[in-house]
Design a protein around this motif. Structure first.
Motif, mmCIF file in Angstrom:
data_model
loop_
_atom_site.group_PDB
_atom_site.id
_atom_site.type_symbol
_atom_site.label_atom_id
_atom_site.label_comp_id
_atom_site.label_asym_id
_atom_site.label_seq_id
_atom_site.Cartn_x
_atom_site.Cartn_y
_atom_site.Cartn_z
ATOM 1 N N PHE A 1 -4.731 -89.636 13.185
ATOM 2 C CA PHE A 1 -5.319 -88.843 14.262
ATOM 3 C C PHE A 1 -6.834 -89.000 14.292
ATOM 4 O O PHE A 1 -7.446 -89.050 15.359
ATOM 5 N N ILE B 1 -4.354 -86.774 20.409
ATOM 6 C CA ILE B 1 -2.942 -86.814 20.019
ATOM 7 C C ILE B 1 -2.457 -85.387 19.808
ATOM 8 O O ILE B 1 -3.118 -84.584 19.156
ATOM 9 N N PHE C 1 5.312 -87.180 19.726
ATOM 10 C CA PHE C 1 3.871 -87.179 19.901
ATOM 11 C C PHE C 1 3.551 -87.454 21.365
ATOM 12 O O PHE C 1 4.313 -88.136 22.045
ATOM 13 N N ALA D 1 -0.055 -88.659 23.700
ATOM 14 C CA ALA D 1 -1.439 -89.118 23.579
ATOM 15 C C ALA D 1 -2.047 -89.223 24.964
ATOM 16 O O ALA D 1 -1.363 -89.568 25.930
#
Length: 110
Positions: free
Chosen positions: A32, A42, A54, A56
């Motif tokens: 990260f 993130i 996740f 992003a």
């Protein structure tokens, strides 16, 4: 805008799911930090069984990914904007590089 593309990567291992998950947790903060240096944000969900998702965002683009930890393989699936998908061979090389490091003795500790 082009349609999103799904990229997948499966890497065999002999660590067992618990050890692989431990290593992933150990190295998540480092990853990260690297993304933050590139102004990419993130967000990570908590583990749901052996799966963690996740998302992003950065540079006007959004992507999503999920990792699935198995007893003998790691599976990564990412959904990226179509414009980014042309770099998928590069993503695979980088993904395999970091997966090998994670699975090695080096990956056992920070």
């Amino acid at each position: 805008m082009s349609k999103p593309v799904t990229l997948t990567l499966t890497v065999p291992h002999a660590l067992g799911a618990a050890e692989l998950r431990r290593r992933l947790d150990l190295h998540t903060a480092w990853a990260f930090e690297q993304f933050a240096k590139e102004r990419i944000t993130i967000e990570a969900d908590e583990w749901f069984g052996k799966r963690r998702a996740f998302s992003a965002s950065g540079h006007g683009l959004r992507a999503g990914a999920a990792i699935q930890v198995g007893d003998d393989e790691l599976h990564v699936e990412a959904i990226v904007p179509g414009v980014v998908a042309k770099f998928s061979p590069v993503f695979e090389v980088i993904g395999r590089h970091y997966a090998r490091r994670l699975l090695s003795e080096e990956g056992a500790a920070l």
